[in-house]
Write an enzyme that holds these catalytic residues in place. Structure first.
Site, PDB file in Angstrom:
ATOM      1  N   HIS A  72       0.844  -1.201   0.000  1.00  0.00           N
ATOM      2  CA  HIS A  72       0.000   0.000   0.000  1.00  0.00           C
ATOM      3  C   HIS A  72       0.878   1.248   0.000  1.00  0.00           C
ATOM      4  O   HIS A  72       1.805   1.348   0.795  1.00  0.00           O
ATOM      5  CB  HIS A  72      -0.885   0.015   1.258  1.00  0.00           C
ATOM      6  N   TYR A 201      -9.184   5.243   7.738  1.00  0.00           N
ATOM      7  CA  TYR A 201      -9.263   5.615   9.156  1.00  0.00           C
ATOM      8  C   TYR A 201     -10.358   6.674   9.249  1.00  0.00           C
ATOM      9  O   TYR A 201     -10.218   7.754   8.674  1.00  0.00           O
ATOM     10  CB  TYR A 201      -7.940   6.210   9.632  1.00  0.00           C
ATOM     11  N   PRO A 293      -3.481   0.508  18.937  1.00  0.00           N
ATOM     12  CA  PRO A 293      -3.255   0.019  17.571  1.00  0.00           C
ATOM     13  C   PRO A 293      -3.492   1.038  16.448  1.00  0.00           C
ATOM     14  O   PRO A 293      -3.255   0.726  15.284  1.00  0.00           O
ATOM     15  CB  PRO A 293      -4.245  -1.152  17.444  1.00  0.00           C
ATOM     16  N   LYS A 297       1.528  -0.081  14.961  1.00  0.00           N
ATOM     17  CA  LYS A 297       2.957  -0.089  15.289  1.00  0.00           C
ATOM     18  C   LYS A 297       3.443  -1.233  16.184  1.00  0.00           C
ATOM     19  O   LYS A 297       4.660  -1.437  16.306  1.00  0.00           O
ATOM     20  CB  LYS A 297       3.334   1.225  16.005  1.00  0.00           C
ATOM     21  N   TYR A 385       4.165   6.663   9.656  1.00  0.00           N
ATOM     22  CA  TYR A 385       3.365   5.470   9.348  1.00  0.00           C
ATOM     23  C   TYR A 385       4.199   4.420   8.602  1.00  0.00           C
ATOM     24  O   TYR A 385       4.138   3.235   8.922  1.00  0.00           O
ATOM     25  CB  TYR A 385       2.127   5.860   8.528  1.00  0.00           C
TER      26      TYR A 385
HETATM   27  P1  FAD Z   1       3.405 -11.346  21.426  1.00  0.00           P
HETATM   28  O1  FAD Z   1       2.984 -11.374  20.014  1.00  0.00           O
HETATM   29  O2  FAD Z   1       2.390 -11.143  22.477  1.00  0.00           O
HETATM   30  O3  FAD Z   1       4.164 -12.695  21.684  1.00  0.00           O
HETATM   31  C1  FAD Z   1       4.514 -13.158  22.961  1.00  0.00           C
HETATM   32  C2  FAD Z   1       4.492 -14.673  22.967  1.00  0.00           C
HETATM   33  O4  FAD Z   1       4.947 -15.108  24.249  1.00  0.00           O
HETATM   34  C3  FAD Z   1       3.080 -15.224  22.804  1.00  0.00           C
HETATM   35  O5  FAD Z   1       3.073 -16.201  21.794  1.00  0.00           O
HETATM   36  C4  FAD Z   1       2.758 -15.801  24.171  1.00  0.00           C
HETATM   37  O6  FAD Z   1       1.930 -16.950  24.084  1.00  0.00           O
HETATM   38  C5  FAD Z   1       4.139 -16.153  24.688  1.00  0.00           C
HETATM   39  N1  FAD Z   1       4.224 -16.223  26.146  1.00  0.00           N
HETATM   40  C6  FAD Z   1       3.570 -15.494  27.073  1.00  0.00           C
HETATM   41  N2  FAD Z   1       3.943 -15.852  28.322  1.00  0.00           N
HETATM   42  C7  FAD Z   1       4.877 -16.817  28.171  1.00  0.00           C
HETATM   43  C8  FAD Z   1       5.646 -17.579  29.082  1.00  0.00           C
HETATM   44  N3  FAD Z   1       5.517 -17.421  30.405  1.00  0.00           N
HETATM   45  N4  FAD Z   1       6.505 -18.484  28.609  1.00  0.00           N
HETATM   46  C9  FAD Z   1       6.653 -18.661  27.253  1.00  0.00           C
HETATM   47  N5  FAD Z   1       5.938 -17.974  26.341  1.00  0.00           N
HETATM   48  C10 FAD Z   1       5.067 -17.056  26.788  1.00  0.00           C
HETATM   49  N6  FAD Z   1      -1.088  -4.476  16.634  1.00  0.00           N
HETATM   50  C11 FAD Z   1      -1.417  -3.860  15.507  1.00  0.00           C
HETATM   51  O7  FAD Z   1      -0.577  -3.142  14.956  1.00  0.00           O
HETATM   52  N7  FAD Z   1      -2.657  -4.046  14.943  1.00  0.00           N
HETATM   53  C12 FAD Z   1      -3.605  -4.853  15.519  1.00  0.00           C
HETATM   54  O8  FAD Z   1      -4.694  -5.008  14.999  1.00  0.00           O
HETATM   55  C13 FAD Z   1      -3.296  -5.494  16.716  1.00  0.00           C
HETATM   56  N8  FAD Z   1      -4.197  -6.307  17.323  1.00  0.00           N
HETATM   57  C14 FAD Z   1      -3.880  -6.900  18.506  1.00  0.00           C
HETATM   58  C15 FAD Z   1      -4.810  -7.710  19.146  1.00  0.00           C
HETATM   59  C16 FAD Z   1      -4.530  -8.300  20.375  1.00  0.00           C
HETATM   60  C17 FAD Z   1      -5.560  -9.146  21.076  1.00  0.00           C
HETATM   61  C18 FAD Z   1      -3.250  -8.076  20.952  1.00  0.00           C
HETATM   62  C19 FAD Z   1      -2.926  -8.693  22.289  1.00  0.00           C
HETATM   63  C20 FAD Z   1      -2.318  -7.295  20.287  1.00  0.00           C
HETATM   64  C21 FAD Z   1      -2.607  -6.701  19.064  1.00  0.00           C
HETATM   65  N9  FAD Z   1      -1.672  -5.885  18.370  1.00  0.00           N
HETATM   66  C22 FAD Z   1      -2.002  -5.279  17.243  1.00  0.00           C
HETATM   67  C23 FAD Z   1      -0.315  -5.689  18.839  1.00  0.00           C
HETATM   68  C24 FAD Z   1       0.685  -6.637  18.172  1.00  0.00           C
HETATM   69  O9  FAD Z   1       0.049  -7.814  17.784  1.00  0.00           O
HETATM   70  C25 FAD Z   1       1.790  -6.860  19.185  1.00  0.00           C
HETATM   71  O10 FAD Z   1       2.413  -5.620  19.419  1.00  0.00           O
HETATM   72  C26 FAD Z   1       2.824  -7.899  18.767  1.00  0.00           C
HETATM   73  O11 FAD Z   1       2.247  -9.178  18.760  1.00  0.00           O
HETATM   74  C27 FAD Z   1       4.024  -7.870  19.718  1.00  0.00           C
HETATM   75  O12 FAD Z   1       4.839  -8.956  19.496  1.00  0.00           O
HETATM   76  P2  FAD Z   1       5.632  -9.640  20.695  1.00  0.00           P
HETATM   77  O13 FAD Z   1       6.418 -10.739  20.057  1.00  0.00           O
HETATM   78  O14 FAD Z   1       6.322  -8.625  21.485  1.00  0.00           O
HETATM   79  O15 FAD Z   1       4.515 -10.234  21.660  1.00  0.00           O
HETATM   80  C1  PHB Z   2      -5.217  -4.389  10.845  1.00  0.00           C
HETATM   81  O1  PHB Z   2      -5.325  -4.611   9.610  1.00  0.00           O
HETATM   82  O2  PHB Z   2      -5.421  -5.272  11.671  1.00  0.00           O
HETATM   83  C2  PHB Z   2      -4.870  -3.025  11.305  1.00  0.00           C
HETATM   84  C3  PHB Z   2      -4.559  -2.062  10.380  1.00  0.00           C
HETATM   85  C4  PHB Z   2      -4.215  -0.794  10.819  1.00  0.00           C
HETATM   86  C5  PHB Z   2      -4.215  -0.503  12.166  1.00  0.00           C
HETATM   87  C6  PHB Z   2      -4.514  -1.474  13.084  1.00  0.00           C
HETATM   88  C7  PHB Z   2      -4.856  -2.752  12.662  1.00  0.00           C
HETATM   89  O3  PHB Z   2      -3.895   0.751  12.585  1.00  0.00           O
END
Ligand code: FAD
Ligand code: PHB
Length: 391
Positions: A72, A201, A293, A297, A385
């Site tokens: 995009h 948005y 979100p 980011k 962005y």
């Molecule tokens: P995570 O992806 O949370 O990964 C952490 C991993 O550690 C998980 O798999 C978990 O199961 C594991 N874990 C936890 N505790 C333990 C333990 N004790 N021992 C071993 N493993 C463990 N961002 C966006 O930009 N757009 C979105 O639409 C969006 N939607 C989201 C929806 C939800 C419900 C959530 C929670 C977050 C969302 N985010 C979104 C944010 C984005 O997905 C996160 O910022 C991203 O996943 C961060 O990555 P991470 O690897 O730091 O953590």
């Molecule tokens: C998504 O596609 O899940 C999405 C896109 C843009 C955002 C957040 C989530 O700012």
């Protein structure tokens, strides 16, 4: 068991860290409490900054993303009764973002790690980290009812916001910065072709809405809702009705409906801990910070952290030097705070706040008018962005 880097969590932070270390000949073991299928199917983020997509491609895990992802070069901001395009390519010298689901990125990383002979242990229990200040920190856990101990040189605390790594740091060491927003997002995944080529948005008096997508056949849509909203109060028909009301403001534009494949509510907060390190434990991604979100980011910031961490660990093994490791937290936090600011700003500009009065509404509309009519202001949005440059 012994390894060089023990990694807690198989999310974007943990898996990219393990992959980058492997490419520099450094061994790691990734421990994950959930199953492989859970990690590979959980619907979360979907927008990759230019730099995140480039990293995946350049390190050999971007082949499917390049085939199936959607590039995009702009987004639409909707307010009043109109839509205004922010032209990322024109404002950033050709940059853009990649729309490709987080769980697809994770599938590609898991496949690459396993193919390279990497150790990923899913379904582990009772993970805890020990001796963080010593030269050989340990991770204890249970796998298939057996107690295990992993001895490492470093631990990557990549276990997300609800993980155990951050709470294992003694009280008083970390300073917490936090802001909780008085709303949440209700998100759906729908089997419906996206009604717009680009993300929309939308600022609306009924609350924020976002139209996003996952593929030419799947839409991802979000609605601002109450922070304590019960999803049971939102049958599919009500969700569509609200999406129509908030998105169909331009003459002749229609939102296409389709079967709802998944739905959920996500709370909104800004959160940072400082520092992101304690002894030989390095926090990365959501374990150290959360963004609302609206700026897309979270995943990108997790990847940015582990880029810095991997480079620091690689330098340590190559030369014995610890400067980059010592600067890890400071280096990451400079980007973290800029991204916090951007995510807060997008959130504040686009959402309806319960305490806002008619002055605040006019102020938001004036800001959106400014952002979409001034090149300088559009450029500020665009460069944040698509992703700020790496140091
Ligand atoms: P995570 O992806 O949370 O990964 C952490 C991993 O550690 C998980 O798999 C978990 O199961 C594991 N874990 C936890 N505790 C333990 C333990 N004790 N021992 C071993 N493993 C463990 N961002 C966006 O930009 N757009 C979105 O639409 C969006 N939607 C989201 C929806 C939800 C419900 C959530 C929670 C977050 C969302 N985010 C979104 C944010 C984005 O997905 C996160 O910022 C991203 O996943 C961060 O990555 P991470 O690897 O730091 O953590
Ligand atoms: C998504 O596609 O899940 C999405 C896109 C843009 C955002 C957040 C989530 O700012």
């Amino acid at each position: 068991m012994k390894t060089q880097v023990g990694i807690v969590g198989a999310g974007p932070a943990g898996l990219v860290l393990s992959h980058l270390l492997h490419l520099s000949g450094i061994e790691s073991v990734v421990l994950e409490t959930h199953s492989r299928s859970y990690v590979e199917e959980r619907v979360r983020a979907g927008v990759l900054e230019q730099g995140t997509a480039d990293l995946l491609r350049e390190t050999g895990v971007g082949e499917r993303m390049m085939r199936q992802g959607l590039i995009h070069h702009g987004i639409e901001l909707q307010f009043g009764r109109g839509r205004h395009r922010i032209d990322f390519a024109g404002l950033t010298g050709g940059k853009g973002v990649m729309v490709y689901a987080q769980h697809e990125v994770l599938k590609d990383l898991i496949a690459a790690r396993l193919e390279a002979g990497g150790t990923l242990l899913f379904d582990v229990e009772d993970v805890n980290v020990q001796e963080l200040q010593g030269p050989k920190p340990k991770i204890r856990f249970r796998k298939d009812s057996e107690e295990e101990e992993l001895e490492c040189d470093f631990i990557g605390g990549c276990d997300g916001f609800h993980g155990i790594c951050r709470p294992s740091i003694p009280e008083g060491v970390l300073k917490v910065f936090e802001k909780i927003y008085p709303f949440a997002w209700l998100g759906i995944l729908a089997e419906a072709p996206p009604s717009s080529q680009e993300l929309i948005y939308a600022h609306h008096e009924r609350g924020f809405a976002l139209l996003s997508m996952r593929s030419p056949k799947i839409s991802r849509l979000y609605l601002q809702c109450a922070p304590d909203e019960d999803i049971a109060n939102w049958p599919d028909s009500r969700i569509w009705q609200e999406l129509h009301a908030r998105l169909e403001v331009a003459e002749g534009w229609k939102l296409t409906e389709g079967p709802v494949l998944q739905k959920g509510i996500t709370g909104m907060r800004s959160f940072v801990v400082e520092p992101m390190q304690y002894g030989r434990l390095f926090l990365a991604g959501d374990s150290a910070h959360i963004v609302p979100p609206t700026g897309a980011k979270g995943l990108n910031l997790a990847v940015a952290d582990v880029r810095v961490l991997a480079a620091a660990i690689v330098e340590f093994y190559a030369s014995g030097k610890t400067e980059l490791l010592e600067r890890y937290s400071e280096t990451c936090l400079r980007r973290v705070w800029k991204v916090q600011r951007f995510s807060w700003w997008m959130t504040s500009m686009l959402h309806r706040f319960a305490d806002d009065n008619s002055f605040d509404m006019r102020r938001q509309l004036a800001e959106l008018d400014y952002v979409t009519s001034s090149r300088a202001a559009s450029q500020t949005l665009a460069e944040n962005y698509v992703g700020l440059p790496f140091e």
